[in-house]
Design an enzyme around this catalytic site. Structure first.
Site, PDB file in Angstrom:
ATOM      1  CB  CYS A 165      -0.859  -0.035   1.528  1.00 37.88           C
ATOM      2  SG  CYS A 165      -2.174   1.850   1.654  1.00 37.88           S
ATOM      3  CD  GLU A 166       0.094   5.444  -3.943  1.00 40.37           C
ATOM      4  OE1 GLU A 166      -0.649   6.481  -3.560  1.00 40.37           O
ATOM      5  OE2 GLU A 166       1.137   4.862  -5.097  1.00 40.37           O
ATOM      6  CG  HIS A 167      -2.552   5.463   1.084  1.00 40.77           C
ATOM      7  ND1 HIS A 167      -2.854   4.694   0.180  1.00 40.77           N
ATOM      8  CD2 HIS A 167      -2.127   6.662   0.633  1.00 40.77           C
ATOM      9  CE1 HIS A 167      -3.813   5.200  -0.927  1.00 40.77           C
ATOM     10  NE2 HIS A 167      -3.479   6.292  -0.626  1.00 40.77           N
ATOM     11  CG  HIS A 168      -0.610   4.134   5.949  1.00 47.83           C
ATOM     12  ND1 HIS A 168      -1.458   3.035   5.963  1.00 47.83           N
ATOM     13  CD2 HIS A 168      -0.659   3.829   7.202  1.00 47.83           C
ATOM     14  CE1 HIS A 168      -2.361   4.204   6.469  1.00 47.83           C
ATOM     15  NE2 HIS A 168      -1.640   4.722   6.994  1.00 47.83           N
ATOM     16  CD  GLN A 178      -7.982  -4.683  -4.586  1.00 49.94           C
ATOM     17  OE1 GLN A 178      -7.243  -4.527  -2.809  1.00 49.94           O
ATOM     18  NE2 GLN A 178      -8.974  -5.434  -4.881  1.00 49.94           N
ATOM     19  CB  CYS A 228      -3.305  -0.253   5.237  1.00 52.77           C
ATOM     20  SG  CYS A 228      -4.014  -0.409   3.744  1.00 52.77           S
ATOM     21  CG  HIS A 271      -6.351  -3.312   1.054  1.00 49.29           C
ATOM     22  ND1 HIS A 271      -5.061  -2.532   0.226  1.00 49.29           N
ATOM     23  CD2 HIS A 271      -6.465  -3.831  -0.049  1.00 49.29           C
ATOM     24  CE1 HIS A 271      -5.984  -2.853  -1.214  1.00 49.29           C
ATOM     25  NE2 HIS A 271      -6.417  -2.957  -0.986  1.00 49.29           N
TER      26      HIS A 271
END
Length: 255
Positions: A144-147, A185, A215, A213
């Site tokens: 995941c690019e956020h976490h 995704q 996250c 996910h």
């Protein structure tokens, strides 16, 4: 305020300014996303907002060699571990910064570099097979690019030949290539589909991804059982008949 197609998000911008991380590149990557309104950095991450179907990359992304990137990441990760209070003189930990750097550049994020794109050979469809070909249950691991925590799932890919075919293993390799990036995704689904359209020279492409996910399961809401399903249907697969046929093949019967 919107400027040149960019979302100038006041709460997030203030955080960047106050922490000293404001840069032109950072603000430029806060793309406009219709309907999300004003979101903070944490809200963007918790809502898993996707900003574009292209992976956000700097113009100088490949100016450095892989070895140089690993040296820089190793140094920064060492500082992260020290900041967390870890003892890097311990035999178990002292090699971790280098291992992480090598893993980032050569393994889990090597799909960022175009030179690692799988080489695809096309073959004539000499046996004139003109029904859908389905490659299902392609396991993949992404992040995941956020976490920067794992996304673990399966991809189901189908196409109808327009006169050319590719080896079955190449479909798997294309999925793995795009998975080996910081991802959302929705973007992963579309990137796989668009590349197959380009390679096979056909619009008759379908991609369905079902993924968990970390996250979601390991932080935030901490939901251990939910998965996310995304899909892309184009060409002949936009018809309900072809969609239902594909869903039947992959074991997800239409309602």
């Amino acid at each position: 305020m919107k400027q040149n197609g960019t979302l100038w998000n006041t709460p997030a911008k203030q955080v960047l300014e106050e922490t000293g991380f404001e840069t032109h590149e950072t603000l430029a990557n806060m793309k406009e996303v219709d309907g999300i309104g004003q979101l903070t950095i944490d809200e963007i991450g918790d809502e898993h907002i996707a900003t574009s179907y292209d992976t956000p990359m700097r113009p100088d992304a490949f100016d450095l060699s892989d070895e140089s990137k690993m040296e820089i990441i190793e140094g920064h990760f060492r500082e992260i571990m020290l900041t967390l209070g870890l003892d890097l003189t311990d035999d178990s930990l002292k090699g971790t910064p280098r291992r992480v750097a090598k893993m980032y550049v050569q393994e889990i994020f090597n799909g960022l570099d175009p030179k690692n794109m799988p080489k695809i050979a096309l073959f004539d469809n000499k046996y004139q097979y003109n029904e859908m070909l389905v490659e299902k249950n392609i396991s993949f691991y992404s992040n995941c690019e956020h976490h920067f925590v794992p996304i673990i799932g399966k991809a189901h890919v189908a196409y109808i030949s327009n006169g050319k075919v590719i080896g079955l293993s190449k479909i798997n390799r294309i999925v793995q290539h795009f998975a080996k990036r910081p991802q959302v995704q929705e973007r992963l689904t579309v990137q796989i589909a668009n590349h197959l359209k380009q390679v096979l020279e056909t619009e008759d492409i379908a991609v369905i991804i079902d993924a968990a996910h970390m996250c979601v399961s390991s932080r935030g809401i901490k939901d251990q059982t939910s998965t996310t399903v995304t899909s892309h249907f184009s060409g002949a697969f936009r018809s309900e008949a072809k969609k239902n046929e594909l869903l039947h093949y992959i074991g997800k019967m239409a309602g």
